[in-house]
Design a protein around this motif. Sequence first.
Motif, PDB file in Angstrom:
ATOM      1  N   VAL A   1      36.861  33.832  37.992  1.00 51.95           N
ATOM      2  CA  VAL A   1      37.932  33.074  38.645  1.00 51.95           C
ATOM      3  C   VAL A   1      39.303  33.711  38.416  1.00 51.95           C
ATOM      4  N   ILE A   2      39.514  34.309  37.245  1.00 50.97           N
ATOM      5  CA  ILE A   2      40.836  34.811  36.865  1.00 50.97           C
ATOM      6  C   ILE A   2      40.923  36.311  37.127  1.00 50.97           C
ATOM      7  N   ASP A   3      41.971  36.718  37.856  1.00 56.97           N
ATOM      8  CA  ASP A   3      42.201  38.133  38.145  1.00 56.97           C
ATOM      9  C   ASP A   3      43.702  38.405  38.050  1.00 56.97           C
ATOM     10  N   GLN A   4      44.229  38.396  36.832  1.00 53.72           N
ATOM     11  CA  GLN A   4      45.676  38.515  36.635  1.00 53.72           C
ATOM     12  C   GLN A   4      46.212  39.892  37.001  1.00 53.72           C
TER      13      GLN A   4
ATOM     14  N   THR B   1      39.413  45.222  35.077  1.00 53.98           N
ATOM     15  CA  THR B   1      39.538  44.843  36.482  1.00 53.98           C
ATOM     16  C   THR B   1      39.805  43.338  36.529  1.00 53.98           C
ATOM     17  N   ILE B   2      38.823  42.535  36.910  1.00 51.01           N
ATOM     18  CA  ILE B   2      38.932  41.083  36.769  1.00 51.01           C
ATOM     19  C   ILE B   2      39.035  40.767  35.284  1.00 51.01           C
ATOM     20  N   ASP B   3      39.768  39.718  34.947  1.00 50.98           N
ATOM     21  CA  ASP B   3      40.034  39.436  33.537  1.00 50.98           C
ATOM     22  C   ASP B   3      38.785  39.448  32.679  1.00 50.98           C
ATOM     23  N   ARG B   4      38.874  40.134  31.549  1.00 56.27           N
ATOM     24  CA  ARG B   4      37.867  40.271  30.510  1.00 56.27           C
ATOM     25  C   ARG B   4      36.737  41.216  30.894  1.00 56.27           C
ATOM     26  N   TRP B   5      36.719  41.746  32.112  1.00 59.16           N
ATOM     27  CA  TRP B   5      35.649  42.640  32.549  1.00 59.16           C
ATOM     28  C   TRP B   5      36.174  44.062  32.644  1.00 59.16           C
ATOM     29  N   LYS B   6      35.472  44.930  31.959  1.00 63.22           N
ATOM     30  CA  LYS B   6      35.893  46.314  31.779  1.00 63.22           C
ATOM     31  C   LYS B   6      34.933  47.250  32.514  1.00 63.22           C
ATOM     32  N   SER B   7      35.421  48.407  32.906  1.00 65.72           N
ATOM     33  CA  SER B   7      34.585  49.402  33.577  1.00 65.72           C
ATOM     34  C   SER B   7      34.357  50.595  32.657  1.00 65.72           C
ATOM     35  N   GLY B   8      33.111  51.046  32.609  1.00 63.40           N
ATOM     36  CA  GLY B   8      32.785  52.270  31.898  1.00 63.40           C
ATOM     37  C   GLY B   8      32.299  53.307  32.890  1.00 63.40           C
ATOM     38  N   LEU B   9      32.855  54.512  32.851  1.00 67.31           N
ATOM     39  CA  LEU B   9      32.447  55.535  33.805  1.00 67.31           C
ATOM     40  C   LEU B   9      32.737  56.928  33.266  1.00 67.31           C
ATOM     41  N   SER B  10      31.799  57.802  33.499  1.00 68.39           N
ATOM     42  CA  SER B  10      31.933  59.187  33.051  1.00 68.39           C
ATOM     43  C   SER B  10      32.473  60.098  34.133  1.00 68.39           C
ATOM     44  N   GLN B  11      32.438  59.652  35.397  1.00 64.52           N
ATOM     45  CA  GLN B  11      32.956  60.403  36.534  1.00 64.52           C
ATOM     46  C   GLN B  11      33.851  59.477  37.347  1.00 64.52           C
ATOM     47  N   THR B  12      34.956  59.996  37.829  1.00 64.48           N
ATOM     48  CA  THR B  12      35.927  59.169  38.542  1.00 64.48           C
ATOM     49  C   THR B  12      35.522  58.931  39.991  1.00 64.48           C
ATOM     50  N   SER B  13      36.070  57.855  40.534  1.00 63.92           N
ATOM     51  CA  SER B  13      36.003  57.556  41.974  1.00 63.92           C
ATOM     52  C   SER B  13      34.586  57.395  42.514  1.00 63.92           C
ATOM     53  N   LYS B  14      33.691  56.846  41.697  1.00 62.24           N
ATOM     54  CA  LYS B  14      32.312  56.624  42.149  1.00 62.24           C
ATOM     55  C   LYS B  14      32.077  55.185  42.603  1.00 62.24           C
ATOM     56  N   PHE B  15      32.964  54.260  42.243  1.00 61.13           N
ATOM     57  CA  PHE B  15      32.817  52.881  42.703  1.00 61.13           C
ATOM     58  C   PHE B  15      34.157  52.163  42.643  1.00 61.13           C
ATOM     59  N   THR B  16      34.244  51.098  43.420  1.00 56.27           N
ATOM     60  CA  THR B  16      35.418  50.221  43.396  1.00 56.27           C
ATOM     61  C   THR B  16      34.997  48.848  42.898  1.00 56.27           C
ATOM     62  N   VAL B  17      35.976  48.101  42.415  1.00 52.72           N
ATOM     63  CA  VAL B  17      35.743  46.740  41.931  1.00 52.72           C
ATOM     64  C   VAL B  17      36.761  45.819  42.588  1.00 52.72           C
ATOM     65  N   GLN B  18      36.299  44.658  43.023  1.00 51.31           N
ATOM     66  CA  GLN B  18      37.202  43.695  43.651  1.00 51.31           C
ATOM     67  C   GLN B  18      36.662  42.290  43.472  1.00 51.31           C
ATOM     68  N   GLN B  19      37.559  41.376  43.193  1.00 52.30           N
ATOM     69  CA  GLN B  19      37.185  39.961  43.189  1.00 52.30           C
ATOM     70  C   GLN B  19      36.854  39.560  44.624  1.00 52.30           C
ATOM     71  N   ASN B  20      35.643  39.005  44.811  1.00 51.50           N
ATOM     72  CA  ASN B  20      35.192  38.556  46.132  1.00 51.50           C
ATOM     73  C   ASN B  20      35.178  39.681  47.169  1.00 51.50           C
ATOM     74  N   ALA B  21      34.666  40.856  46.779  1.00 58.30           N
ATOM     75  CA  ALA B  21      34.563  41.980  47.701  1.00 58.30           C
ATOM     76  C   ALA B  21      33.721  41.601  48.915  1.00 58.30           C
ATOM     77  N   ALA B  22      34.191  41.972  50.085  1.00 59.14           N
ATOM     78  CA  ALA B  22      33.518  41.738  51.369  1.00 59.14           C
ATOM     79  C   ALA B  22      33.407  40.259  51.729  1.00 59.14           C
ATOM     80  N   SER B  23      33.933  39.388  50.894  1.00 54.35           N
ATOM     81  CA  SER B  23      34.030  37.953  51.205  1.00 54.35           C
ATOM     82  C   SER B  23      32.695  37.327  51.585  1.00 54.35           C
ATOM     83  N   VAL B  24      31.645  37.644  50.845  1.00 54.54           N
ATOM     84  CA  VAL B  24      30.370  36.958  51.091  1.00 54.54           C
ATOM     85  C   VAL B  24      30.423  35.580  50.440  1.00 54.54           C
TER      86      VAL B  24
END
Length: 396
Positions: A64-67, A82-105
């Motif tokens: 719910v929270i995305d400050q 990204t969204i509050d309290r959620w972290k991304s781990g990645l060894s290579q850049t630009s392989k995925f995006t993160v969004q609250q309510n992506a594509a509005s399903v």
Amino acid sequence: FFFSSRRRHTRFRGVTGVQTCALPICFPVTIGRGSGGGITASSGTVVMSSPYTMRNKIINGAMVIDQRNAGASVTPTNLSYTIDRWKSGLSQTSKFTVQQNAASVTPPAGFSNYLGVTSSSAYSVLTGDYFSIFQNIEGLNTVDLAWGTTSAATVTLSFWVRSSLTGTFGGALKNSASDRSYPFTYTISAANTWEQKSVTIAGDTTGTWITTNGVGISVVFSLGMGSTYSAAAGSWYGAGYNSATGATSVVGTNGATFYITGVQLERGTVATPFEYRNYQQELAMCQRYYCKTFSVGTAPGNNITSTGALKGALRSGTTTEPSANWKFPVSMRTEPTVTLYNTGSGTAGQWSADGTATSSANARSQWISTEGCAMDNTGVAFNNLANIQAAASAEL
């Protein structure tokens, strides 16, 4: 709890996430607490393995929270939030995006938000690669699990997930030193369909599990994991694995989606209904790790007005350097890193006067504590009211 001896049944009312139910009884009922999970009735005893409130170790599990981003899509960097309290781990850049309510399903029933991952390419994961989203749970909130001792409690992880891919997916629970981990799997059976999953994990009786304000437990969901960070599911290991061997790679398919919400980690062997907390409570829990002067729906650096800004008082005379105090909305986990923003341009490190940048990277924060901080300016004097916005991070 409400008991009716006249009708000889027991009703549970007003308990978050638990529907009213009736248990026929004709004997005294004792309220107790057990270790099996859920609610059971045996020999006149109603047993609860988890408290009905604050049983979920995950914060912002309903996404719910995305400050930081206010719903905007971001291409994360390694270990960024990204969204509050959620972290991304990645060894290579630009392989995925993160969004609250992506594509509005449409989210699952009872939810209004989800964390959405979209693969940006068809990437072949190498041996040492890792891609994931994860949450670090503060050790102060995991003390009751007694992990690392012979009294280690069993936990159940539950969540709603939806993906354009099907098959066996993976994740893991880890300690702060990444020298204890438990890889797990779950199966997504139908593409583009919300499915609820649960995984029950016996607590780790060895290893070091922090119970202070550091990282107590990391909950990892894999988006693609090389063999260096993968192992067979279902066992504790003396290494820092992030997923199960052979798990589906989201980043391996261009445009693949992975959506998740309703994440809950609780003590016990049964996945109880998701613990909904009111918005203000969830926001306050997030603000222990990250807070800002901006409105909740405004991403830091994007505010072009002084709404919510701190006002800089002139120290003396008519032309001097401004200063201001900021009282954080809640006690933060530790002394935070404070970033200051110009209210007119959004540029970091600047005060502004009447919406105009009047200093160049001269704003500074001082005397930072878990409760608040002061800020002033060096080298540039003002002769009118100065404004500044701020964000404070004490993340794990």
